[in-house]
Design an enzyme around this catalytic site. Structure first.
Site, PDB file in Angstrom:
ATOM      1  CG  ASP A   1      -2.000  -1.090   1.104  1.00  0.00           C
ATOM      2  OD1 ASP A   1      -2.337  -1.484  -0.030  1.00  0.00           O
ATOM      3  OD2 ASP A   1      -2.491  -1.546   2.159  1.00  0.00           O
TER       4      ASP A   1
ATOM      5  NE  ARG B   1      -3.709   2.601  -3.862  1.00  0.00           N
ATOM      6  CZ  ARG B   1      -3.976   2.012  -2.719  1.00  0.00           C
ATOM      7  NH1 ARG B   1      -3.224   1.032  -2.291  1.00  0.00           N
ATOM      8  NH2 ARG B   1      -4.988   2.419  -1.988  1.00  0.00           N
TER       9      ARG B   1
END
Ligand code: S3P
Length: 449
Positions: free
Chosen positions: A331, A362
């Site tokens: 993350d 992402r």
């Protein structure tokens, strides 16, 4: 309106960050998201009353709390403690309404596993981001246990699952490095007679295993000659309520850490941060890049390593971040990319396949944000190169309903030549409501634009 619906269909709240110097002070970040979801879920099926201190009170976790209520648990907060009372004997109730997970991938996927051992239908819904994410990775192994799945569109939300009357225990080798897939299969095993085994070739965050052991599950972990972990859980053994203390979330701490490194004359401390080795890949990488990071007050709490992290301004240098480190910092790549933008030389991040299926793609969205702000970068299929130097800034970044993209680029603006804006900050509430006030308390300049 339930708490789970906070971030749905909101009007956007854009924000801008401006260069600053001398970030300083001591902060604590809110509770770890992974441990928070799991403490509610295990509390909901354990016998007796589970208490939770330091639960993350962000939208994602509140959605899991609502879902556990929908499945029959009583969950309340009094003073600073959350109390979770399950029905006992591992029983769950058929929910009368769809379970709305908002933006929460972990909550939805772990709950799909949890209900696999129960013979009733459960409908899962979520926001636009969650509804575009692949659920087949958890549904496929759960189908082997007899789970029926109805979804309009290829294993995406909204979907309804129905556990078999006599579900079968499985042995499953996880094909992608995913703690969510591992955890879903293990949670399914809790209400299935017999032994459920997950084989994990690449270790991912181990909170489910640790917490299952803490709640009294019959769980064993062995390592084979190839280094794969075999995690086995015996079904239909009662879990016992626990008193859980949730440490600070290292993924949330990462924003203040990078801010302290890239802004001149900064010296700040983040207290009480979880330092489980399956979560500290970013710290390791930043240390290799020359970051002045020190860990004080190392201690153990609730079976986890924790400590206080002191950060001082540092001239970073580019490094290669190996693919095998990805699970321990999965993350943190957007904020690492921001740190790399200010480093000397090139940072090459490898093994980023999983970034494509997070709250947004992402890898692509990070690269677009870097480019827009004048950072020289190259997006590959599964890697990202960032060539650092002075950062021009000046652009508005599209966040695509992704909290970590919003926070990462607000950090970039604290050290770039021109302000950096993000198109929406409402999603920050899914994981880190206190982000703006905490960063402001350290001296950051963030304004609604
Ligand atoms: C999580 C696992 C990771 C991570 C997510 C939280 C968990 O997802 O990205 O934020 O709590 O199990 P994957 O399992 O998809 O890698």
């Amino acid at each position: 309106m339930t708490m789970a619906q906070h971030s749905h269909n909101h009007p956007p709240v854009p924000m801008t960050s401006i260069a600053c110097t001398g970030l300083s002070g001591k902060i604590s970040v809110p509770g770890d998201k992974s441990i928070s979801h799991r403490s509610l879920i295990l509390g909901a099926i354990a016998d007796g009353q589970t208490t939770i201190q330091g639960l993350l009170e962000a939208d994602d976790v509140m959605a899991t709390a609502s879902a556990m209520r929908g499945l029959g648990a009583n969950i309340v907060k009094q003073e600073n403690t959350w109390f979770v009372d399950g029905l006992g004997n591992g029983a769950l109730l058929e929910p009368t309404e769809p379970l709305d997970f908002g933006n929460a991938g972990t909550g939805s996927r772990l709950t799909m596993g949890l209900v696999t051992g129960y013979d009733f239908p459960v409908k899962f819904i979520g926001d636009a981001s969650l509804s575009s994410r692949p659920m087949g990775r958890v549904l496929n192994p759960l189908r082997e246990s007899g789970l029926q799945v109805e979804s309009a569109e290829g294993d995406r939300l909204p979907l309804t699952v129905h556990g078999a009357p006599l579900p079968a225990p499985i042995t499953y080798r996880v094909p992608v490095a995913s703690a969510q897939v591992k955890s879903a299969v293990l949670l399914a095993g809790l209400n299935i007679a017999g032994t459920t085994t997950v084989i994990e070739p690449v270790m991912t965050r181990d909170h489910t295993e640790k917490m299952l052991a803490g709640f009294g599950a019959n769980i064993s972990i062995t390592m084979d000659e190839d280094g794969a972990r075999h995690i086995s859980v015996e079904g239909q053994t009662d879990l016992k309520a626990q008193d859980v203390i949730v440490p600070g979330d290292p993924s949330s701490a990462s924003f203040a850490i990078v801010a302290g490194l890239i802004t001149p004359d900064s010296d700040l401390t983040i207290e009480n941060v979880l330092l489980n080795p399956t979560r500290t890949g970013l710290f390791e990488t930043l240390l290799e890049m020359g970051a002045d990071l020190t860990i004080g007050n190392r201690r153990q709490s609730g079976g986890e390593d924790i400590g206080d992290i002191r950060v001082r301004t540092s001239q970073l240098r580019g490094v290669t971040v190996p693919a095998d480190r990805a699970p321990s910092m999965i993350d943190e790549y957007p904020v690492l990319a921001v740190a790399a933008s200010f480093a000397s030389g090139e940072t090459h991040m490898l093994g980023l396949d999983e970034l494509r299926v997070k709250e947004c793609d992402r890898l692509a969205v990070t690269a677009r944000g870097l480019e827009a702000n004048g950072v020289d970068c190259a997006e590959g299929e599964t890697d990202l190169k960032v060539r650092g130097g002075p950062v021009k800034g000046g652009a508005t970044v599209e966040t695509h309903l992704d909290h970590r993209i919003a926070m990462s680029f607000l950090i970039m603006g604290l050290a770039s030549e021109n302000p950096v804006s993000v198109d929406d900050t409402v999603m920050i509430n899914t994981s880190f409501r206190e982000f703006v006030p905490l960063m402001t308390s350290l001296g950051a300049n963030l304004t609604v634009s």
